[in-house]
Design an enzyme around this catalytic site. Structure first.
Site, mmCIF file in Angstrom:
data_model
loop_
_atom_site.group_PDB
_atom_site.id
_atom_site.type_symbol
_atom_site.label_atom_id
_atom_site.label_comp_id
_atom_site.label_asym_id
_atom_site.label_seq_id
_atom_site.Cartn_x
_atom_site.Cartn_y
_atom_site.Cartn_z
ATOM 1 N N ASP A 1 0.602 3.343 6.098
ATOM 2 C CA ASP A 1 0.785 3.032 4.674
ATOM 3 C C ASP A 1 0.519 4.228 3.759
ATOM 4 O O ASP A 1 1.429 4.866 3.260
ATOM 5 C CB ASP A 1 -0.149 1.882 4.270
ATOM 6 C CG ASP A 1 0.359 0.548 4.775
ATOM 7 O OD1 ASP A 1 1.536 0.451 5.126
ATOM 8 O OD2 ASP A 1 -0.429 -0.395 4.809
ATOM 9 N N GLN B 1 0.784 -1.244 0.000
ATOM 10 C CA GLN B 1 0.000 0.000 0.000
ATOM 11 C C GLN B 1 0.816 1.295 0.000
ATOM 12 O O GLN B 1 0.461 2.244 -0.712
ATOM 13 C CB GLN B 1 -0.957 -0.010 1.212
ATOM 14 C CG GLN B 1 -1.893 1.160 1.218
ATOM 15 C CD GLN B 1 -2.954 1.160 2.309
ATOM 16 O OE1 GLN B 1 -3.557 2.179 2.563
ATOM 17 N NE2 GLN B 1 -3.204 0.047 2.953
ATOM 18 N N GLY C 1 -7.571 19.256 20.281
ATOM 19 C CA GLY C 1 -7.110 20.634 20.343
ATOM 20 C C GLY C 1 -7.552 21.258 21.647
ATOM 21 O O GLY C 1 -7.638 20.583 22.670
ATOM 22 N N GLY C 2 -7.857 22.545 21.614
ATOM 23 C CA GLY C 2 -8.248 23.220 22.846
ATOM 24 C C GLY C 2 -9.741 23.131 23.130
ATOM 25 O O GLY C 2 -10.225 23.701 24.104
ATOM 26 N N GLN C 3 -10.495 22.448 22.293
ATOM 27 C CA GLN C 3 -11.954 22.430 22.446
ATOM 28 C C GLN C 3 -12.410 21.035 22.857
ATOM 29 O O GLN C 3 -12.171 20.077 22.132
ATOM 30 C CB GLN C 3 -12.633 22.767 21.109
ATOM 31 C CG GLN C 3 -12.047 23.953 20.375
ATOM 32 C CD GLN C 3 -12.416 25.285 20.994
ATOM 33 O OE1 GLN C 3 -13.101 25.346 22.016
ATOM 34 N NE2 GLN C 3 -11.977 26.367 20.395
ATOM 35 N N GLU D 1 1.489 -1.711 8.107
ATOM 36 C CA GLU D 1 0.673 -0.631 8.668
ATOM 37 C C GLU D 1 0.654 -0.566 10.211
ATOM 38 O O GLU D 1 1.036 0.425 10.812
ATOM 39 C CB GLU D 1 -0.764 -0.813 8.144
ATOM 40 C CG GLU D 1 -1.819 0.073 8.758
ATOM 41 C CD GLU D 1 -1.642 1.529 8.403
ATOM 42 O OE1 GLU D 1 -1.564 1.829 7.203
ATOM 43 O OE2 GLU D 1 -1.585 2.373 9.309
ATOM 44 N N THR E 1 13.366 -9.288 -12.356
ATOM 45 C CA THR E 1 14.514 -8.366 -12.382
ATOM 46 C C THR E 1 15.758 -9.001 -11.763
ATOM 47 O O THR E 1 16.800 -8.351 -11.681
ATOM 48 C CB THR E 1 14.168 -7.063 -11.637
ATOM 49 O OG1 THR E 1 13.704 -7.413 -10.328
ATOM 50 C CG2 THR E 1 13.106 -6.270 -12.351
HETATM 51 N N1 COA Z 1 11.657 -9.755 -9.891
HETATM 52 C C1 COA Z 1 12.407 -10.508 -9.065
HETATM 53 N N2 COA Z 1 12.418 -10.352 -7.732
HETATM 54 C C2 COA Z 1 11.642 -9.400 -7.218
HETATM 55 C C3 COA Z 1 10.830 -8.572 -8.011
HETATM 56 C C4 COA Z 1 10.850 -8.774 -9.419
HETATM 57 N N3 COA Z 1 10.113 -8.049 -10.260
HETATM 58 N N4 COA Z 1 10.168 -7.722 -7.215
HETATM 59 C C5 COA Z 1 10.543 -8.000 -5.955
HETATM 60 N N5 COA Z 1 11.417 -9.013 -5.940
HETATM 61 C C6 COA Z 1 12.064 -9.641 -4.798
HETATM 62 C C7 COA Z 1 12.828 -8.683 -3.925
HETATM 63 O O1 COA Z 1 14.048 -8.347 -4.493
HETATM 64 C C8 COA Z 1 12.960 -9.500 -2.650
HETATM 65 O O2 COA Z 1 14.024 -10.403 -2.803
HETATM 66 P P1 COA Z 1 15.108 -10.709 -1.628
HETATM 67 O O3 COA Z 1 14.302 -11.015 -0.416
HETATM 68 O O4 COA Z 1 15.874 -11.859 -2.163
HETATM 69 O O5 COA Z 1 15.919 -9.480 -1.489
HETATM 70 C C9 COA Z 1 11.678 -10.321 -2.636
HETATM 71 O O6 COA Z 1 11.095 -10.158 -3.927
HETATM 72 C C10 COA Z 1 10.649 -9.946 -1.591
HETATM 73 O O7 COA Z 1 10.554 -8.545 -1.440
HETATM 74 P P2 COA Z 1 9.502 -7.854 -0.465
HETATM 75 O O8 COA Z 1 8.193 -7.781 -1.148
HETATM 76 O O9 COA Z 1 10.077 -6.587 0.003
HETATM 77 O O10 COA Z 1 9.513 -8.855 0.781
HETATM 78 P P3 COA Z 1 8.427 -9.347 1.806
HETATM 79 O O11 COA Z 1 7.167 -9.794 1.155
HETATM 80 O O12 COA Z 1 9.127 -10.344 2.638
HETATM 81 O O13 COA Z 1 8.130 -8.063 2.706
HETATM 82 C C11 COA Z 1 7.234 -5.946 3.326
HETATM 83 C C12 COA Z 1 7.074 -7.197 2.461
HETATM 84 C C13 COA Z 1 6.130 -4.984 2.944
HETATM 85 C C14 COA Z 1 7.106 -6.301 4.818
HETATM 86 C C15 COA Z 1 8.614 -5.310 3.059
HETATM 87 O O14 COA Z 1 8.718 -5.081 1.679
HETATM 88 C C16 COA Z 1 8.868 -4.000 3.777
HETATM 89 O O15 COA Z 1 9.130 -3.972 4.983
HETATM 90 N N6 COA Z 1 8.857 -2.896 3.029
HETATM 91 C C17 COA Z 1 9.197 -1.581 3.545
HETATM 92 C C18 COA Z 1 8.086 -0.941 4.323
HETATM 93 C C19 COA Z 1 6.790 -0.992 3.568
HETATM 94 O O16 COA Z 1 6.638 -0.344 2.560
HETATM 95 N N7 COA Z 1 5.833 -1.733 4.115
HETATM 96 C C20 COA Z 1 4.560 -1.963 3.480
HETATM 97 C C21 COA Z 1 3.683 -0.900 3.706
HETATM 98 S S1 COA Z 1 2.191 -1.148 2.831
#
Ligand code: COA
Length: 418
Positions: free
Chosen positions: A170, A18, A249-251, A141, A75
């Site tokens: 988020d 998000q 606030g103050g109210q 979040e 990627t």
């Molecule tokens: N092709 C290949 N790999 C990809 C990719 C793509 N197009 N897009 C993402 N990935 C990989 C990442 O490089 C990562 O690989 P790694 O673990 O080997 O480094 C992997 O996918 C997982 O990434 P991510 O989605 O970040 O991990 P997660 O699902 O374990 O964690 C969160 C999710 C949200 C907890 C984490 O991303 C986070 O803390 N983000 C920062 C704070 C944030 O924005 N929180 C969410 C708020 S809504």
């Protein structure tokens, strides 16, 4: 206005869930060309989370990714990384919100990206800022609401810390990031050089919890907070307490029951006792004698009786619906509003008229409701469109980068793109 305000700005949306998507979605509404880069297997996790139909992208995804294009590409392969680097060379902004270190592990850290395209602005969301000793944590979040001071100051004094239903961690962080990105664009246009813009969810939550830091300092200085329900009869500790529904606030204010509260969980109004409007407030609720009564004339005098006053107002409200009550109180200039349910907001004709709630066409689904732009412009009305299917725009994005049809088929055959 024929041209949208951000027309010509190219954004690589390397985000998920998000916080990042909320930011890039708004850039897309305002006219930027936003390419969402997703994993070929499943894409953004929200496509599949909380589905209301097993065959369709979840509303969680469609409501945060409208107006974008989708490129599904791995990627982590050399060919996929090459595509990313070509995109980066042509883009104005890249936004990411992966787990800490993920961009570096992919070989796409800030220094490398800055070298590839010095004009590019790199937007990054993490749970905690770089100086935090928790900067290795993955964050969602509610974790951010806990860490940013929102949870400890929300709820009732005799209950646990409470999470808000609003996405303070988020979407709020995404909005902060957007302000940073637009600032950096203005700077880039003047200097020719892009920069990294980082926002942590903890910091963004704390920024919205600013008034509680005000209260912490007042508490430490004088030992009490006169507008909190704990004053004057309750106890204060050494940290800002939870104040229930007290006015921040103050109210003084509170959530008050209206006709039907026994069966309708949202038959309430928020009522504010505005200092400068006390005379009219007392008259509005049928207690004109309170205007001259020294026990009630000043805010300080009223505070020890504030819950008696609210109880009296509830007696006045007992035979009025929340809408009837607000219709009367608005004539007396009492700051108040009905507590509106999501159902009421979804059906509200004013919200539809203003475009704050919009019905959007989505491939395969028909229509769905979403929150449109809360920002209104005099010369431009954002048009909210559907969200892309996974990899829907892969071929056209690659063709724009100079890949020919055979090369695109080869990438697809090797499952590097969808
Ligand atoms: N092709 C290949 N790999 C990809 C990719 C793509 N197009 N897009 C993402 N990935 C990989 C990442 O490089 C990562 O690989 P790694 O673990 O080997 O480094 C992997 O996918 C997982 O990434 P991510 O989605 O970040 O991990 P997660 O699902 O374990 O964690 C969160 C999710 C949200 C907890 C984490 O991303 C986070 O803390 N983000 C920062 C704070 C944030 O924005 N929180 C969410 C708020 S809504």
């Amino acid at each position: 206005m024929s041209e949208k305000p951000l027309a010509g700005i190219k954004v690589i949306d390397f985000t998920g869930v998000q916080a990042g998507p909320a930011c890039t979605q708004m850039l897309a509404w305002f006219g930027a060309d936003v390419i969402k880069v997703e994993r070929p297997q499943g894409g953004d996790v929200t496509r599949n989370q909380l589905r209301d139909d097993p065959d369709l992208d979840a509303l969680y995804f469609t409501m945060l990714n409208s107006n974008k294009r989708s490129l599904a590409i791995n990627t982590k392969t050399p060919e996929g990384k090459e595509v990313m680097e070509k995109l980066i060379r042509e883009a104005d902004i890249l936004v990411e919100n992966f787990a800490p270190g993920a961009m570096d592990r992919m070989g796409l850290g800030w220094e490398h990206i800055h070298e590839l395209n010095p004009r590019l602005i790199f937007g990054s969301v993490k749970g905690f800022n770089d100086d935090s000793s928790w900067n290795d944590l993955k964050v969602y979040e509610n974790v951010a609401q806990a860490a940013g001071g929102a949870a400890s100051t929300t709820g009732f004094w005799d209950g646990p810390p409470t999470i808000s239903g609003s996405a303070l961690g988020d979407s709020n962080t995404g909005m902060h990031l957007m302000i940073g990105l637009l600032t950096a664009i203005i700077h880039r246009n003047a200097t020719g050089v892009g920069q990294k813009v980082s926002v942590s969810m903890q910091d963004a939550v704390l920024n919205l919890t600013r008034v509680k830091l005000r209260d912490q300092q007042r508490l430490e200085k004088i030992g009490y907070l006169e507008e909190y329900p704990q004053y004057p009869n309750g106890e204060f500790g050494d940290a800002v307490p939870r104040g229930g529904n007290a006015g921040g606030g103050g109210q003084p204010g509170w959530i008050l029951k209206c006709k039907g509260w026994e069966t309708d969980p949202n038959a309430y109004i928020y009522f504010t006792v505005q200092e400068q409007n006390w005379k009219r407030t007392a008259e509005a609720i049928g207690r004109p004698e309170w205007v001259e009564d020294p026990e009630y004339t000043t805010a300080r005098a009223r505070q020890p009786h504030i819950f008696e006053i609210f109880a009296e107002i509830e007696k006045w409200l007992a035979d009025k619906t929340k809408y009837e009550a607000v219709d009367i109180l608005r004539k007396w200039e009492v700051p108040c509003a009905p507590v509106l349910s999501m159902k009421e907001l979804a059906e509200d004709p004013d919200m539809r008229k203003s475009g704050t709630i919009v019905e959007v066409e989505q491939k395969g689904r028909g229509t769905y409701l979403t929150v449109g732009s809360p920002i209104k412009f005099s010369n431009f009305k954002p048009e909210i469109k559907g969200a892309p299917l996974l990899g829907e725009h892969g071929s056209e994005v690659l063709a724009d980068l100079g890949y020919d049809a055979n090369e695109i088929v080869a990438l697809r055959d090797k499952q590097i793109i969808v």
